[in-house]
Design an enzyme around this catalytic site. Structure first.
Site, short mmCIF file in Angstrom:
data_model
loop_
_atom_site.label_atom_id
_atom_site.label_comp_id
_atom_site.label_asym_id
_atom_site.label_seq_id
_atom_site.Cartn_x
_atom_site.Cartn_y
_atom_site.Cartn_z
N ARG A 1 3.67 -59.39 10.61
CA ARG A 1 3.71 -59.16 9.17
C ARG A 1 2.31 -59.01 8.60
O ARG A 1 2.08 -58.18 7.72
CB ARG A 1 4.48 -60.31 8.50
CG ARG A 1 5.96 -60.19 8.70
CD ARG A 1 6.75 -61.38 8.21
NE ARG A 1 8.18 -61.10 8.30
CZ ARG A 1 9.14 -61.97 8.03
NH1 ARG A 1 8.84 -63.20 7.65
NH2 ARG A 1 10.41 -61.62 8.13
N TYR B 1 9.59 -52.17 7.47
CA TYR B 1 9.74 -52.91 8.73
C TYR B 1 9.02 -54.26 8.74
O TYR B 1 8.24 -54.56 7.86
CB TYR B 1 9.38 -52.06 9.94
CG TYR B 1 8.01 -51.44 10.06
CD1 TYR B 1 6.91 -51.84 9.31
CD2 TYR B 1 7.82 -50.40 10.98
CE1 TYR B 1 5.68 -51.25 9.47
CE2 TYR B 1 6.58 -49.81 11.15
CZ TYR B 1 5.52 -50.24 10.40
OH TYR B 1 4.29 -49.64 10.57
N GLU B 2 9.38 -55.04 9.77
CA GLU B 2 8.96 -56.45 9.88
C GLU B 2 9.43 -57.28 8.68
O GLU B 2 8.78 -58.23 8.27
CB GLU B 2 7.44 -56.57 10.06
CG GLU B 2 6.86 -55.77 11.21
CD GLU B 2 7.53 -56.06 12.55
OE1 GLU B 2 8.16 -57.11 12.69
OE2 GLU B 2 7.43 -55.22 13.46
N GLY B 3 10.57 -56.90 8.15
CA GLY B 3 11.12 -57.58 6.98
C GLY B 3 10.75 -56.82 5.74
O GLY B 3 9.57 -56.71 5.39
#
Length: 589
Positions: free
Chosen positions: A292, A436-438
């Site tokens: 993140r 992406y990555e949350g």
């Protein structure tokens, strides 16, 4: 077209004159990480990014990665394989990795800065080794000594790469819904069966082996996120045979076309457990936290390139005359940088890019301090800041990175919209970073739902104490008072949230996104006060040009002008609560 110069002067100013990152060399863990070493590594990193990665960026976008359905293999764009070999030979893959397995053991902060330059010059390329670092972290923290000995060295050296295999067609954020299964074998291995999607670097021709870190469920495991385990599934098994882990195709995407985004099919593929059974979620967060922050840096890197392109364009493009009178009477028209509206766009980019850089590097510094300080209480305070700031860095830098690129394109007019200039590619590449990555909405929920409640709510207190300590060294009373306004407004919003979320948890979810933005703007406000202070200190006299230093003071003034009204508006949005959001019936949308 050359369109990026590593902003080493600004980077060094933030690292050493604002943050005092040379303090890392006073710890046993990073005793070799002197200011001189930092600068030498960054100079070499700038050369690699400008001379090796930048020339491969546009061809990578035009060609993309290619999938062969017969062999189920992926070929990267021209130049990527050669660039990766230069990357590997240069030792960049192991820059911050453990020396116990061949890494250089340098600070993660240094790697963050190199990552910024990589993302500025070729984000698609950077995705291949980038995910390897999450795999390194997970193996280092959670894998058995046997797995570490067998796989970490090759991964750190860059001879192999790694992936994170989390998402499935029916689930993304809600990982409790995964269907991939792991069946135990008598020899201690597991048979992994299932399909994963959107897997960065799941298949490519840069290395001979790829280590897939796969989330799966064991027989009898709880059918929730508490039943997830993590497994290492190599493309090539230890005996040299091909594992039953194959790419089923590539996603057709808006951007980062040089990055292979794969559908991965595992059909009784051999894997080995990482960590404890049903503890995959904890292991995953080791990967996700690093990933993140890396994604946040992607937003910053792309925004920096867009700013440089649009600034150069504005200095050269001749259109109309300045309202105050001809600025270049010897020319047919004035450069568009004389026009107030163009300056409005450029200066918004400048103050947010430089402020976001200070915020991100501060977070990276505390990551290193949380692992290297001798005093346990001091380590915990640094970890508090790291935990709180991770979703803020990821979300704000990617949101503002995209908006900044959009401003760059707008200021360039029709030229920005064409492929004759690189900004349209930067805009396409940047858009995924907010997802992406949350997704950034998930980051906001992580902030209010997890980070603000961790350790009895201690993280916010640590954060505000740290900001107060930074401000205590600021002599400019106007800047200090302006930054203090941001702090007090954020505290008022948090007070409202605490009171209302106890009565109704939906209030916190409704306020999450504006509250996260308030954290970012407040942090940056404090750092602009600090940067302006550093720019006027005697210690920097002679180290930078007068224009560089005076520009910092004016940029601080401009930041407070732009965002003081916004912090008040965000406070009003937070305190408005959920009422109008949740009042609509589904049929009323």
């Amino acid at each position: 077209m050359s369109h990026y110069r590593a902003p080493l002067e600004t980077i060094n100013f933030v690292l050493f004159d604002v943050l005092g990152s040379q303090c890392l060399a006073k710890t046993d863990r990073f005793a070799d990480a002197s200011e001189e070493i930092f600068k030498a590594v960054l100079e070499e990193g700038a050369k690699f990014c400008e001379n090796v990665l930048l020339p491969t960026n546009e061809p990578g976008d035009r060609m993309g990665a290619h999938y062969d359905p017969e062999t189920k293999s992926v070929t990267t764009a021209d130049g990527f394989k050669e660039a990766y070999e230069v990357y590997r030979q240069g030792g960049w893959s192991g820059l911050s990795a453990s020396p116990d397995f061949g890494g250089q053991g340098l600070p993660h902060l240094l790697k963050m800065v190199v990552d910024e330059m990589v993302c500025s010059t070729n984000l698609s390329f950077g995705m291949y080794p980038g995910l390897s670092h999450g795999a390194m972290d997970a193996l280092t923290e959670h894998a058995s000594a046997e797995l570490q000995e067998q796989y970490l060295g090759k991964l750190i050296e860059g001879e192999w790469t790694g992936t994170m295999c989390l998402t499935e067609p029916q689930c993304g954020t809600d990982l409790g819904l995964i269907r991939t299964k792991a069946e135990p074998n008598a020899d201690g291995s597991y048979d992994i069966t299932g399909t994963k999607i959107w897997i960065t670097g799941g298949e490519h021709d840069l290395t001979d082996n790829i280590l897939h870190l796969v989330l799966a469920k064991l027989p009898g495991a709880p059918d929730t996120s508490k039943g997830i385990s993590l497994f290492l599934v190599p493309k090539v098994l230890p005996d040299g045979t091909r594992n039953d882990a194959y790419c089923g195709g590539l996603e057709h995407k808006m951007g980062i076309k040089g990055s292979a985004t794969c559908v991965m099919n595992f059909e009784n593929a051999k894997g080995w457990l990482i960590g404890q059974e049903n503890q995959g979620l904890m292991c995953m967060f080791t990967m996700m936290n690093a990933a993140r922050i890396m994604v946040g840096i992607q937003g910053l890197g792309l925004a920096e390139t867009a700013y440089q392109v649009s600034l150069d364009f504005a200095k050269e493009r001749l259109q109309s005359r300045a309202i105050s009178g001809p600025a270049a009477p010897e020319k047919a028209a004035d450069p568009i940088i004389v026009h107030p509206d163009v300056r409005r766009m450029l200066l918004r980019q400048k103050v947010l890019n430089e402020g976001a850089r200070a915020m991100a590097y501060w977070t990276g510094l505390h990551l290193d301090l949380s692992h290297s300080l001798e005093d346990q209480e001091a380590r915990e305070k640094s970890d508090d800041i790291l935990q709180l700031m991770t979703p803020v860095v990821k979300s704000f830098l990617t949101d503002e990175g995209f908006f900044s690129i959009d401003q760059a394109l707008q200021s360039m007019g029709g030229s920005g919209f064409t492929q004759d200039w690189p900004v349209e590619q930067l805009l396409r590449d940047a858009r995924i970073s907010r997802i992406y990555e949350g997704t950034n909405g998930i980051q906001a929920l992580d902030l209010v739902g997890r980070k603000l409640t961790m350790k009895g709510g201690r993280l916010a207190g640590t954060y505000f104490n740290a900001l107060s300590e930074i401000l205590s060294g600021v002599r400019n009373e106007a800047h200090k008072a302006a930054a203090q306004t941001f702090i007090e407004t954020l505290q008022q919003s948090l007070g409202w949230l605490v009171n209302e979320s106890v009565k109704d948890p939906e209030q916190a979810a409704a306020a999450a996104t504006p509250l996260l933005r308030m954290f970012a703007l407040t942090t940056i406000a404090v750092f602009w006060a600090k940067m302006a202070e550093a720019a006027t200190s005697e210690s920097v006299a002679g180290s930078y040009s007068q224009e560089f230093l005076s520009g910092k003071v004016k940029a601080a003034d401009h930041y407070f002008r732009l965002f003081t009204p916004e912090i008040q508006a965000l406070h009003a949005e937070v305190c408005a609560g959920k009422s109008t959001l949740m009042a609509f019936a589904e049929a009323e949308f």
